[in-house]
Design a protein around this motif. Structure first.
Motif, PDB file in Angstrom:
ATOM      1  N   SER A  70      -3.351 -17.512  -7.277  1.00  0.00           N
ATOM      2  CA  SER A  70      -3.971 -18.704  -7.835  1.00  0.00           C
ATOM      3  C   SER A  70      -4.985 -18.273  -8.884  1.00  0.00           C
ATOM      4  CB  SER A  70      -4.680 -19.507  -6.746  1.00  0.00           C
ATOM      5  OG  SER A  70      -5.486 -20.515  -7.331  1.00  0.00           O
ATOM      6  N   THR A  71      -4.900 -18.845 -10.086  1.00  0.00           N
ATOM      7  CA  THR A  71      -5.880 -18.538 -11.123  1.00  0.00           C
ATOM      8  C   THR A  71      -7.196 -19.266 -10.885  1.00  0.00           C
ATOM      9  OG1 THR A  71      -5.079 -20.304 -12.555  1.00  0.00           O
ATOM     10  CG2 THR A  71      -4.102 -18.122 -12.859  1.00  0.00           C
ATOM     11  N   VAL A  72      -7.199 -20.201  -9.953  1.00  0.00           N
ATOM     12  CA  VAL A  72      -8.410 -20.967  -9.641  1.00  0.00           C
ATOM     13  C   VAL A  72      -9.201 -20.286  -8.528  1.00  0.00           C
ATOM     14  CG1 VAL A  72      -9.308 -23.190  -8.842  1.00  0.00           C
ATOM     15  CG2 VAL A  72      -7.329 -23.108 -10.373  1.00  0.00           C
ATOM     16  N   THR A  73      -8.535 -19.962  -7.415  1.00  0.00           N
ATOM     17  CA  THR A  73      -9.225 -19.403  -6.247  1.00  0.00           C
ATOM     18  C   THR A  73      -9.045 -17.896  -6.092  1.00  0.00           C
ATOM     19  OG1 THR A  73      -7.315 -19.695  -4.790  1.00  0.00           O
ATOM     20  CG2 THR A  73      -8.848 -21.562  -4.998  1.00  0.00           C
ATOM     21  N   HIS A  74      -8.152 -17.295  -6.855  1.00  0.00           N
ATOM     22  CA  HIS A  74      -7.783 -15.877  -6.764  1.00  0.00           C
ATOM     23  C   HIS A  74      -7.080 -15.531  -5.455  1.00  0.00           C
ATOM     24  CE1 HIS A  74      -9.712 -15.043 -10.523  1.00  0.00           C
ATOM     25  NE2 HIS A  74     -10.823 -15.601 -10.086  1.00  0.00           N
ATOM     26  N   GLU A  75      -6.635 -16.545  -4.719  1.00  0.00           N
ATOM     27  CA  GLU A  75      -5.854 -16.290  -3.514  1.00  0.00           C
ATOM     28  C   GLU A  75      -4.535 -15.641  -3.923  1.00  0.00           C
ATOM     29  OE1 GLU A  75      -3.655 -18.690   0.158  1.00  0.00           O
ATOM     30  OE2 GLU A  75      -4.862 -19.795  -1.301  1.00  0.00           O
ATOM     31  N   VAL A  76      -4.144 -14.591  -3.194  1.00  0.00           N
ATOM     32  CA  VAL A  76      -2.895 -13.891  -3.470  1.00  0.00           C
ATOM     33  C   VAL A  76      -1.844 -14.387  -2.486  1.00  0.00           C
ATOM     34  CG1 VAL A  76      -1.768 -11.645  -3.556  1.00  0.00           C
ATOM     35  CG2 VAL A  76      -4.114 -11.893  -4.374  1.00  0.00           C
ATOM     36  N   PHE A  77      -0.727 -14.882  -3.004  1.00  0.00           N
ATOM     37  CA  PHE A  77       0.341 -15.426  -2.175  1.00  0.00           C
ATOM     38  C   PHE A  77       1.427 -14.402  -1.883  1.00  0.00           C
ATOM     39  CE2 PHE A  77      -1.370 -18.983  -4.689  1.00  0.00           C
ATOM     40  CZ  PHE A  77      -1.886 -19.746  -3.670  1.00  0.00           C
ATOM     41  N   ALA A  78       1.700 -13.511  -2.840  1.00  0.00           N
ATOM     42  CA  ALA A  78       2.763 -12.512  -2.650  1.00  0.00           C
ATOM     43  C   ALA A  78       2.541 -11.346  -3.597  1.00  0.00           C
ATOM     44  CB  ALA A  78       4.132 -13.135  -2.916  1.00  0.00           C
ATOM     45  N   VAL A  79       2.928 -10.154  -3.126  1.00  0.00           N
ATOM     46  CA  VAL A  79       2.939  -8.944  -3.949  1.00  0.00           C
ATOM     47  C   VAL A  79       4.286  -8.276  -3.702  1.00  0.00           C
ATOM     48  CG1 VAL A  79       1.844  -6.728  -4.433  1.00  0.00           C
ATOM     49  CG2 VAL A  79       0.439  -8.667  -3.700  1.00  0.00           C
ATOM     50  N   GLU A  80       5.078  -8.123  -4.766  1.00  0.00           N
ATOM     51  CA  GLU A  80       6.431  -7.577  -4.650  1.00  0.00           C
ATOM     52  C   GLU A  80       6.610  -6.394  -5.585  1.00  0.00           C
ATOM     53  OE1 GLU A  80       9.274 -10.928  -5.224  1.00  0.00           O
ATOM     54  OE2 GLU A  80       7.408 -12.054  -5.494  1.00  0.00           O
ATOM     55  N   LEU A  81       7.398  -5.416  -5.148  1.00  0.00           N
ATOM     56  CA  LEU A  81       7.771  -4.320  -6.047  1.00  0.00           C
ATOM     57  C   LEU A  81       8.707  -4.873  -7.116  1.00  0.00           C
ATOM     58  CD1 LEU A  81       8.551  -1.331  -3.656  1.00  0.00           C
ATOM     59  CD2 LEU A  81       6.768  -1.446  -5.384  1.00  0.00           C
ATOM     60  N   VAL A  82       8.490  -4.482  -8.359  1.00  0.00           N
ATOM     61  CA  VAL A  82       9.375  -4.912  -9.435  1.00  0.00           C
ATOM     62  C   VAL A  82      10.630  -4.049  -9.431  1.00  0.00           C
ATOM     63  CG1 VAL A  82       9.618  -5.086 -11.939  1.00  0.00           C
ATOM     64  CG2 VAL A  82       7.508  -5.815 -10.831  1.00  0.00           C
ATOM     65  N   ALA A  83      10.450  -2.760  -9.356  1.00  0.00           N
ATOM     66  CA  ALA A  83      11.567  -1.804  -9.320  1.00  0.00           C
ATOM     67  C   ALA A  83      10.974  -0.481  -8.840  1.00  0.00           C
ATOM     68  CB  ALA A  83      12.199  -1.649 -10.681  1.00  0.00           C
ATOM     69  N   GLY A  84      11.822   0.428  -8.496  1.00  0.00           N
ATOM     70  CA  GLY A  84      11.312   1.733  -8.094  1.00  0.00           C
ATOM     71  C   GLY A  84      11.761   2.128  -6.716  1.00  0.00           C
ATOM     72  N   ARG A  85      11.063   3.061  -6.197  1.00  0.00           N
ATOM     73  CA  ARG A  85      11.473   3.629  -4.914  1.00  0.00           C
ATOM     74  C   ARG A  85      11.066   2.731  -3.758  1.00  0.00           C
ATOM     75  NH1 ARG A  85       7.078   6.398  -6.839  1.00  0.00           N
ATOM     76  NH2 ARG A  85       5.320   6.540  -5.450  1.00  0.00           N
ATOM     77  N   SER A  86      11.652   2.974  -2.606  1.00  0.00           N
ATOM     78  CA  SER A  86      11.321   2.179  -1.428  1.00  0.00           C
ATOM     79  C   SER A  86      10.725   3.049  -0.334  1.00  0.00           C
ATOM     80  CB  SER A  86      12.570   1.482  -0.898  1.00  0.00           C
ATOM     81  OG  SER A  86      13.551   2.446  -0.576  1.00  0.00           O
ATOM     82  N   GLY A  87      10.322   4.255  -0.689  1.00  0.00           N
ATOM     83  CA  GLY A  87       9.741   5.165   0.283  1.00  0.00           C
ATOM     84  C   GLY A  87       8.229   5.080   0.287  1.00  0.00           C
ATOM     85  N   ALA A  88       7.603   6.102   0.863  1.00  0.00           N
ATOM     86  CA  ALA A  88       6.151   6.140   0.960  1.00  0.00           C
ATOM     87  C   ALA A  88       5.520   6.500  -0.373  1.00  0.00           C
ATOM     88  CB  ALA A  88       5.734   7.160   2.025  1.00  0.00           C
ATOM     89  N   ALA A  89       4.251   6.146  -0.525  1.00  0.00           N
ATOM     90  CA  ALA A  89       3.510   6.448  -1.752  1.00  0.00           C
ATOM     91  C   ALA A  89       3.218   7.944  -1.846  1.00  0.00           C
ATOM     92  CB  ALA A  89       2.210   5.667  -1.763  1.00  0.00           C
ATOM     93  N   GLU A  90       3.019   8.398  -3.090  1.00  0.00           N
ATOM     94  CA  GLU A  90       2.687   9.817  -3.304  1.00  0.00           C
ATOM     95  C   GLU A  90       1.274  10.100  -2.881  1.00  0.00           C
ATOM     96  OE1 GLU A  90       3.419  10.348  -7.456  1.00  0.00           O
ATOM     97  OE2 GLU A  90       5.563  10.341  -7.181  1.00  0.00           O
TER      98      GLU A  90
END
Length: 90
Positions: A70-90
């Motif tokens: 939300s640009t009003v409250t800054h509430e985050v509804f979802a965070v998704e990977l766009v592309a890339g690996r599906s393993g653990a972070a470096e």
């Protein structure tokens, strides 16, 4: 604001860089008129409410994320990977 990276977990907003609204792929072509580039770079809508932005997790896994918030409250509804690996972070 905190974002929950699908690979790294909850992180502070300062670990990320925001590229902008999801119209990021609508760049003018190489031969486009200067007016088209001016509009692309400077004339963006800034509606109140839900927005989908592209963020880069530079302080973590270095993956691109699509964040719905939300640009009003800054509430985050979802965070998704766009592309890339599906393993653990470096």
């Amino acid at each position: 604001m905190r974002l929950t990276c699908p690979l790294c977990g909850p992180r502070d907003r300062r670990e990320y860089s925001c590229l902008g609204a999801e119209d990021y792929l609508n760049r003018p072509g190489a031969g486009a008129a200067p007016e088209a580039w001016d509009a692309y770079l400077h004339l963006r809508d800034n509606p109140a409410g839900r927005a989908r932005d592209l963020w880069y997790h530079e302080g973590g896994c270095r993956e691109w994320l699509l964040v719905t918030r939300s640009t009003v409250t800054h509430e985050v509804f979802a965070v998704e990977l766009v592309a890339g690996r599906s393993g653990a972070a470096e």
